[in-house]
Design an enzyme around this catalytic site. Structure first.
Site, short mmCIF file in Angstrom:
data_model
loop_
_atom_site.label_atom_id
_atom_site.label_comp_id
_atom_site.label_asym_id
_atom_site.label_seq_id
_atom_site.Cartn_x
_atom_site.Cartn_y
_atom_site.Cartn_z
N SER A 265 -10.39 5.67 -4.43
CA SER A 265 -11.34 6.77 -4.59
C SER A 265 -10.91 7.80 -5.63
O SER A 265 -11.74 8.26 -6.42
CB SER A 265 -11.55 7.45 -3.24
OG SER A 265 -10.31 7.86 -2.69
N LYS B 135 0.85 -1.19 0.00
CA LYS B 135 0.00 0.00 0.00
C LYS B 135 0.89 1.24 0.00
O LYS B 135 1.73 1.41 0.88
CB LYS B 135 -0.90 -0.01 1.23
CG LYS B 135 -1.76 1.24 1.35
CD LYS B 135 -2.79 1.13 2.44
CE LYS B 135 -3.54 2.43 2.60
NZ LYS B 135 -4.57 2.34 3.64
N LYS C 282 -2.32 -1.47 -3.76
CA LYS C 282 -3.16 -0.27 -3.67
C LYS C 282 -2.30 0.98 -3.73
O LYS C 282 -1.28 1.03 -3.05
CB LYS C 282 -3.90 -0.32 -2.34
CG LYS C 282 -4.82 0.84 -2.07
CD LYS C 282 -5.41 0.68 -0.71
CE LYS C 282 -6.14 1.95 -0.38
NZ LYS C 282 -6.37 2.10 1.02
N GLU D 161 7.40 -6.65 1.05
CA GLU D 161 6.19 -6.47 1.87
C GLU D 161 5.24 -7.65 1.69
O GLU D 161 4.70 -8.19 2.66
CB GLU D 161 5.46 -5.17 1.48
CG GLU D 161 6.07 -3.90 2.03
CD GLU D 161 5.74 -3.69 3.51
OE1 GLU D 161 5.10 -4.57 4.13
OE2 GLU D 161 6.12 -2.63 4.04
N TYR E 66 -15.37 1.12 -6.56
CA TYR E 66 -16.64 1.81 -6.35
C TYR E 66 -17.53 1.66 -7.58
O TYR E 66 -18.71 1.97 -7.54
CB TYR E 66 -16.38 3.29 -6.03
CG TYR E 66 -15.48 3.43 -4.81
CD1 TYR E 66 -16.00 3.29 -3.53
CD2 TYR E 66 -14.09 3.60 -4.95
CE1 TYR E 66 -15.17 3.36 -2.41
CE2 TYR E 66 -13.26 3.67 -3.85
CZ TYR E 66 -13.81 3.54 -2.58
OH TYR E 66 -12.98 3.59 -1.48
C1 PBG Z 1 -7.43 3.44 5.67
C2 PBG Z 1 -7.71 3.29 4.23
C3 PBG Z 1 -7.54 4.22 3.20
C4 PBG Z 1 -8.09 3.66 2.07
C5 PBG Z 1 -8.56 2.38 2.40
N1 PBG Z 1 -8.30 2.17 3.73
C6 PBG Z 1 -7.00 5.60 3.22
C7 PBG Z 1 -5.66 5.88 3.68
O1 PBG Z 1 -4.82 4.99 3.86
O2 PBG Z 1 -5.40 7.06 3.93
C8 PBG Z 1 -8.19 4.34 0.74
C9 PBG Z 1 -9.27 3.86 -0.16
C10 PBG Z 1 -9.62 4.79 -1.27
O3 PBG Z 1 -8.99 5.83 -1.49
O4 PBG Z 1 -10.57 4.47 -1.97
N2 PBG Z 1 -6.22 3.00 6.13
#
Ligand code: PBG
Length: 355
Positions: free
Chosen positions: A303, A223, A277, A262, A342
């Site tokens: 998102s 991530k 991600k 990781e 989404y």
């Molecule tokens: C929380 C989390 C995040 C997302 C999923 N879980 C945001 C972040 O790490 O700040 C992002 C998902 C998205 O942007 O659609 N840890």
């Protein structure tokens, strides 16, 4: 006369020697016309290498307190915050559309947020309430819960903040409790998204000790610290409160080998599935992870990616439906087994010929 299929063996061997990656690499053949296989829809279907199905989709929902209300999220056109009863309605829609799994994220009332994110451990918090309500009506629908403290902390970080630093092991101890509370509520997949070191092993051990042997772990393994999470933070109400950034725990976007380390660690610690991600800007990582580990591999079309496509489509700048389907099959092409997106309901409707 002997019928020959293809070219003589000697020639093929010869060609292979010069092109070790392709078994029957042809020498330049002027009769080759790549467009023949594209001449009509049936021909394109016949040679299509990757397909997206509804089985590939995980649909994230945002849960908010209250009753019978759906609140639009400005930076995610078409996505709403849902009260628990409305989550159940979307769960029903997911069932009808053959979407196998939902992911739940809470918008926590600001009055319930504190330094330690203690609402995360409340067995009656919004996520747990939504899990129980959905499971009651649709026990066959998969439910995934995020494990991280950011929807619950007043500072918006995923972990415990002390003197400007995010504490690792102290955070892991809280995340373990959060995972247990979610499993107790009936969650099927625990998805740690916090990027603390050692959390997958700690969560696995605690789940097993508590008898949750079948609860899966999907690790947000690679991530990245990304600008594409902006609209999500609007959705869960942490964009204004977040102090600083998440670069001391989320990965540097310039790195690729590090992602493999990781992922390797999370697999060794007991992850059943791994995730990369964001999605589209990191398809190279998806491919490397899939090729290296052959694990069930997921990608999160986050998102900001959603907002770019939906926003441009709403302005008439791109064909939103085609861009959606093109982006989703790209994940399959890169080797992903599934996508958190989404677009899940819209894509499922499209796949089922309902739009
Ligand atoms: C929380 C989390 C995040 C997302 C999923 N879980 C945001 C972040 O790490 O700040 C992002 C998902 C998205 O942007 O659609 N840890």
């Amino acid at each position: 006369m002997a019928i020959k299929f293809g070219r003589p063996i000697e020639m093929r061997d010869d060609a292979t020697r010069n092109h070790p990656r392709t078994a029957a690499a042809p020498s330049l053949d002027l009769s080759t016309r790549m467009r023949r296989n594209r001449k009509s829809e049936w021909a394109r279907r016949l040679v299509r290498e990757n397909v997206l199905t509804t089985d590939d989709l995980i649909w994230p929902l945002f849960v908010v307190g209250g009753n019978n209300t759906r609140t639009p999220i400005a930076s995610m056109p078409g996505v709403e915050r849902l009260t628990v009863d409305q989550c159940v309605r979307d769960a029903e829609r997911a069932m009808k559309l053959d979407i196998p799994c939902l992911a739940l994220f809470p918008y926590t009332d600001p009055s319930l947020r504190d330094d330690n994110g203690s609402e995360a451990l409340n067995a009656d918090n919004l996520v747990c309430e939504a899990v129980r309500a959905i499971k009651k009506e649709f026990p066959e629908l998969g439910l995934l819960c995020d494990v991280a403290l950011d929807p619950y902390t007043s500072h918006g970080h995923d972990g415990l903040l002390h003197d400007g630093r995010i504490l690792n092991d102290e955070t892991v101890a809280v995340l373990v409790q959060q995972a247990l509370v979610q499993a107790e509520a009936g969650c099927d997949i625990i998805a740690p998204s916090d990027m603390m070191d050692g959390r997958v092993a700690a969560i696995r051990e605690a789940l097993d000790d508590a008898g949750f042997l079948d609860v899966q772990i999907m690790a947000y393994a690679a991530k990245y610290a990304s600008a594409f999470y902006g609209p999500f933070r609007d959705a869960i109400g942490s964009s204004k409160t977040l102090t600083g950034d998440k670069r001391t725990y989320q990965m540097d976007s310039a790195n690729s080998d590090e992602a493999l380390r990781e992922v390797e660690l999370d697999i060794a610690e007991g992850a059943d599935m791994v995730m990369v991600k964001p999605g589209l800007p990191y398809l190279d990582i998806v491919r490397r992870v899939k090729d290296t580990f052959a694990m069930p591999t997921f990608a999160y079309q986050v998102s900001g990616e959603y907002a770019m496509i939906a926003g441009a489509a709403n302005n008439g700048w791109i064909d939103g439906e085609r861009a959606m389907m093109e982006s989703l099959v790209a994940f399959k092409r890169a080797g992903a087994d599934g996508v958190l997106t989404y677009f899940a309901p819209a894509a499922a409707e499209k796949l089922k010929g309902q739009r």
